[in-house]
Design a protein around this motif. Structure first.
Motif, PDB file in Angstrom:
ATOM      1  N   UNK A  85       0.826  -1.199   0.000  1.00  0.00           N
ATOM      2  CA  UNK A  85       0.000   0.000   0.000  1.00  0.00           C
ATOM      3  C   UNK A  85       0.866   1.258   0.000  1.00  0.00           C
ATOM      4  N   UNK A  86       1.890   1.281   0.869  1.00  0.00           N
ATOM      5  CA  UNK A  86       2.793   2.425   0.914  1.00  0.00           C
ATOM      6  C   UNK A  86       3.653   2.489  -0.351  1.00  0.00           C
ATOM      7  N   UNK A  87       3.976   1.329  -0.899  1.00  0.00           N
ATOM      8  CA  UNK A  87       4.732   1.308  -2.150  1.00  0.00           C
ATOM      9  C   UNK A  87       3.913   1.959  -3.259  1.00  0.00           C
ATOM     10  N   UNK A  88       2.640   1.604  -3.332  1.00  0.00           N
ATOM     11  CA  UNK A  88       1.760   2.216  -4.344  1.00  0.00           C
ATOM     12  C   UNK A  88       1.704   3.735  -4.163  1.00  0.00           C
ATOM     13  N   UNK A  89       1.555   4.155  -2.936  1.00  0.00           N
ATOM     14  CA  UNK A  89       1.446   5.588  -2.661  1.00  0.00           C
ATOM     15  C   UNK A  89       2.689   6.342  -3.140  1.00  0.00           C
ATOM     16  N   UNK A  90       3.866   5.782  -2.889  1.00  0.00           N
ATOM     17  CA  UNK A  90       5.105   6.461  -3.286  1.00  0.00           C
ATOM     18  C   UNK A  90       5.370   6.356  -4.781  1.00  0.00           C
TER      19      UNK A  90
END
Length: 235
Positions: free
Chosen positions: A43-48
């Motif tokens: 999820x954080x990977x997608x956001x970044x």
């Protein structure tokens, strides 16, 4: 043991996602996104990845964005991401990898026909890709089984529909028969009434005959008996 080994290869090939290396000049968001991805925080990977694309759109960032979406099991979104990248990219390796991952997403959705098509397109660009060949064979087999199952379900539906139609027809016939029977009932009652009337009339006649016979008998008895004689004595 050979069968288990082959099965393991298929599973590994199915869930293996093609990845691309980040260039050393990649933005800080790409490095952060890569770190989150490697640690399983998709999820954080997608956001970044999205933040990096806002700053500097690249095909590799779009590809890895698709991978982070895929890992979150949002397969419809991943399919759109991979498909869009494959249609626009000029890099055959990136196009092939995008189509392969798109095939995996379709596979996990049990959309085997679409998976077969995606693997085939990937192999046209990378004919020696062993993973794509293995997954293509698996998808073809499952597609055949799915089609047979769908065909059987359609046949069962047709049979159920035909049986229901026959039941409805039989019910209609029974209803018609029941509706016709009351029409005969008055005639039956009328016949019964006529017979009862005849019996009453016959009984009445018999009583009349019996009364007539009794009167005749009484009359004959009166004629046959002598009248009482008068007394000879005068007073």
């Amino acid at each position: 043991m050979l069968g288990k080994k082959n099965y393991g290869i298929i599973i590994l090939a199915l869930f293996f996602l093609k990845t691309t290396a980040f260039s050393q000049s990649a933005h800080k968001f790409l490095r952060k996104a890569d770190g989150f991805y490697q640690n399983g925080n998709f999820k954080m990977a997608e956001e970044n990845y999205r933040k990096s694309l806002e700053k500097q759109p690249t095909e590799k960032s779009n590809f890895n964005l698709g991978n982070s979406i895929f890992q979150q099991q949002r397969y419809d979104d991943a399919i759109m991401q991979y498909g869009d990248l494959a249609s626009k990219s000029k890099d055959n390796t990136l196009k092939s990898n995008s189509l392969y991952n798109k095939g995996n997403a379709h596979f996990l959705k049990k959309e085997y026909e679409q998976a077969v098509n995606a693997y085939k397109e990937s192999l046209r660009l990378s004919p020696k890709d062993a993973d794509a060949k293995i997954n293509l064979a698996k998808a073809k087999k499952l597609l055949e089984e799915q089609q047979k199952q769908n065909q059987q379900q359609n046949q069962d539906k047709k049979k159920d529909k035909k049986d229901k139609k026959n039941q409805d027809q039989n019910q209609d016939q029974q209803n018609q028969k029941q509706n016709q029977e009351p029409d005969k009932q008055p005639q039956k009652n009328q016949n019964q009434q006529s017979q009862q009337d005849l019996k009453k009339e016959d009984a009445k006649r018999m009583l009349q005959v019996m009364d007539d016979e009794e009167r005749k008998v009484q009359q004959r008895m009166k004629k046959g008996n002598p009248k009482p004689s008068r007394s000879a004595k005068d007073w």
